[in-house]
Structures are given as C-alpha cells and as structure tokens.
Motif scaffolding. Structure first.
Motif, short mmCIF file in Angstrom:
data_model
loop_
_atom_site.label_atom_id
_atom_site.label_comp_id
_atom_site.label_asym_id
_atom_site.label_seq_id
_atom_site.Cartn_x
_atom_site.Cartn_y
_atom_site.Cartn_z
N ALA A 5 41.95 -42.19 64.09
CA ALA A 5 41.88 -43.94 63.35
C ALA A 5 43.21 -44.37 63.41
O ALA A 5 43.92 -45.22 63.26
CB ALA A 5 41.29 -43.48 62.16
N MET A 6 44.40 -43.27 63.84
CA MET A 6 45.58 -43.48 63.89
C MET A 6 46.00 -42.76 65.00
O MET A 6 46.06 -41.92 65.26
CB MET A 6 46.40 -43.49 62.29
N GLY A 7 48.00 -42.75 65.04
CA GLY A 7 48.53 -41.67 65.49
C GLY A 7 48.05 -40.35 64.68
O GLY A 7 48.31 -40.49 64.17
N LEU A 8 48.18 -39.25 65.45
CA LEU A 8 47.72 -38.10 64.81
C LEU A 8 48.29 -37.46 64.26
O LEU A 8 48.30 -37.00 63.28
CB LEU A 8 47.30 -37.12 65.60
N GLU A 9 49.67 -37.69 64.75
CA GLU A 9 50.72 -36.65 63.65
C GLU A 9 51.20 -37.29 62.93
O GLU A 9 51.22 -36.99 61.49
CB GLU A 9 52.00 -37.37 64.46
N GLY A 10 51.00 -39.05 62.72
CA GLY A 10 51.31 -39.80 60.90
C GLY A 10 49.84 -38.79 60.31
O GLY A 10 49.85 -39.35 59.10
N ALA A 11 48.82 -39.49 61.04
CA ALA A 11 47.22 -38.70 60.13
C ALA A 11 47.50 -37.32 59.35
O ALA A 11 47.12 -37.35 58.30
CB ALA A 11 46.40 -38.88 61.22
N VAL A 12 48.33 -36.45 59.88
CA VAL A 12 48.72 -34.79 59.55
C VAL A 12 49.31 -35.40 58.11
O VAL A 12 49.04 -34.71 57.32
CB VAL A 12 48.83 -34.01 60.45
N ARG A 13 50.28 -35.44 58.97
CA ARG A 13 51.20 -36.23 57.76
C ARG A 13 50.36 -36.74 56.60
O ARG A 13 51.08 -36.15 55.08
CB ARG A 13 52.37 -36.78 58.15
N LEU A 14 49.91 -37.66 57.00
CA LEU A 14 49.44 -38.65 55.45
C LEU A 14 48.34 -37.46 54.65
O LEU A 14 47.80 -37.50 53.59
CB LEU A 14 48.69 -39.47 56.19
N GLY A 15 47.14 -37.61 55.81
CA GLY A 15 46.45 -36.75 55.45
C GLY A 15 46.20 -34.99 54.58
O GLY A 15 45.07 -34.87 54.06
N HIS A 16 47.12 -34.98 54.94
CA HIS A 16 47.53 -33.23 54.04
C HIS A 16 49.07 -33.29 53.50
O HIS A 16 49.38 -32.16 53.47
CB HIS A 16 47.89 -32.29 55.65
N ARG A 17 49.68 -33.84 53.24
CA ARG A 17 50.75 -34.75 52.51
C ARG A 17 50.81 -33.63 51.52
O ARG A 17 51.31 -33.31 51.58
CB ARG A 17 50.94 -35.98 52.37
N ARG A 18 50.07 -33.08 50.17
CA ARG A 18 50.29 -31.83 49.33
C ARG A 18 49.95 -30.97 49.55
O ARG A 18 50.60 -29.72 49.70
CB ARG A 18 49.18 -32.59 48.16
N GLU A 19 48.77 -30.14 50.78
CA GLU A 19 49.17 -29.01 51.24
C GLU A 19 50.31 -28.79 52.18
O GLU A 19 50.50 -27.84 51.55
CB GLU A 19 47.38 -29.04 52.44
N LEU A 20 50.86 -29.44 52.94
CA LEU A 20 52.46 -29.58 53.53
C LEU A 20 53.12 -29.69 52.30
O LEU A 20 54.41 -27.83 52.49
CB LEU A 20 52.69 -30.34 54.44
N ALA A 21 53.50 -30.26 51.14
CA ALA A 21 54.16 -30.18 50.24
C ALA A 21 54.80 -28.90 49.52
O ALA A 21 55.24 -28.43 49.26
CB ALA A 21 54.21 -31.30 49.44
N ALA A 22 53.17 -28.11 49.05
CA ALA A 22 52.80 -27.37 48.18
C ALA A 22 53.49 -25.63 49.40
O ALA A 22 54.13 -24.79 48.73
CB ALA A 22 51.74 -26.84 48.10
N ILE A 23 54.39 -26.02 50.48
CA ILE A 23 54.30 -24.77 50.72
C ILE A 23 56.06 -24.62 51.20
O ILE A 23 56.77 -25.64 51.90
CB ILE A 23 53.91 -25.12 52.91
N SER A 24 56.69 -24.42 50.54
CA SER A 24 58.01 -24.28 50.55
C SER A 24 59.04 -23.55 51.29
O SER A 24 59.97 -24.01 51.82
CB SER A 24 58.63 -23.26 48.74
N ASP A 25 58.12 -22.15 51.80
CA ASP A 25 59.00 -22.35 53.45
C ASP A 25 59.00 -23.10 54.54
O ASP A 25 57.99 -23.42 54.47
CB ASP A 25 58.58 -20.77 53.74
N GLU A 26 60.75 -23.79 54.79
CA GLU A 26 59.71 -25.14 55.66
C GLU A 26 59.54 -24.24 57.25
O GLU A 26 59.20 -25.04 58.30
CB GLU A 26 61.99 -25.50 56.05
N ASP A 27 59.93 -23.03 57.42
CA ASP A 27 59.40 -22.55 59.14
C ASP A 27 57.82 -22.62 58.65
O ASP A 27 56.74 -22.58 59.86
CB ASP A 27 59.80 -21.28 59.39
N GLU A 28 57.38 -22.20 57.48
CA GLU A 28 55.95 -21.71 57.61
C GLU A 28 55.31 -23.32 57.13
O GLU A 28 54.30 -23.38 57.69
CB GLU A 28 55.60 -21.06 56.25
N ARG A 29 55.87 -24.09 56.53
CA ARG A 29 55.33 -25.71 56.81
C ARG A 29 55.19 -26.10 58.04
O ARG A 29 54.61 -26.86 58.53
CB ARG A 29 56.24 -26.59 55.27
#
Length: 110
Positions: free
Chosen positions: A42-66
């Motif tokens: 539907a869109m560039g896959l990296e951007g789709a992951v950033r948008l579609g999983h925004r909350r999940e990724l933001a909830a991970i505090s450790d930068e390496d784990e995120r």
C-alpha cells in the motif's frame, strides 16, 4: 474498441502509483504479472511499519530493542510484500521468469 492493458511489476509497486500503472486496479488489466523481484504494498514498507506499529515501537524504551523490533517488522513486511505472496492472495495473475515475460505478454494481447 478498447486497448488491452497489461502490467508487469519488475521491482516496487506501491500505493496509488501502482494502481495508476494498472489502470486503477490489478484486476482492471487483461493480465498482471510480476517478476520474482517484485514487491507490492500500500506504501513503502518501511513507512508502513513506522505508521502501522507506531505505538508498539514507541512503547519500547530501550533504543536497541526498539530498533531490533523495527527491523523484525520490516523484514516481515518485505516477506509479505514479495511478488509470490501477492500472487498467492490473488492480486497478481502470475509471477514469471523474466525470460518468459515477452511470450506471456504476446499471448495476452493476441
């Protein structure tokens, strides 16, 4: 008389650009093929992951784990966006060897 429309996805076919190329839908063409290198989404896959999983990724505090989780999600998106996966879900008519493309196009137009 209508001119037949065929589409061949060689590499990346994302969003409205892909739909415009195919006359509004991959089902509007007489034939929609892809090479094994094709990617559909539907869109560039990296951007789709950033948008579609925004909350999940933001909830991970450790930068390496995120970053690890982001990379994992992107890899999954690429796996699902591969031409063979799209063909399996009926968005494409077939995935063909590039050497067979000309023959398939000629057959569709005759």
């Amino acid at each position: 008389m209508r001119t037949p429309l065929v589409a061949v996805v060689l590499r990346k076919a994302y969003g409205l650009g892909a739909m415009a190329m195919a006359g509004g839908s991959f089902h509007a063409t007489r034939l929609t093929l892809a090479w094994p290198t094709g990617e559909i989404g539907a869109m560039g896959l990296e951007g789709a992951v950033r948008l579609g999983h925004r909350r999940e990724l933001a909830a991970i505090s450790d930068e390496d784990e995120r970053r690890r989780r982001y990379d994992e999600l992107v890899a999954d998106a690429y796996e699902r966006g591969r031409a063979l996966s799209a063909a399996a879900s009926f968005e494409l008519d077939d995935v063909v060897d590039p050497a067979d493309t000309r023959d398939r196009l000629v057959a569709a137009l005759c």
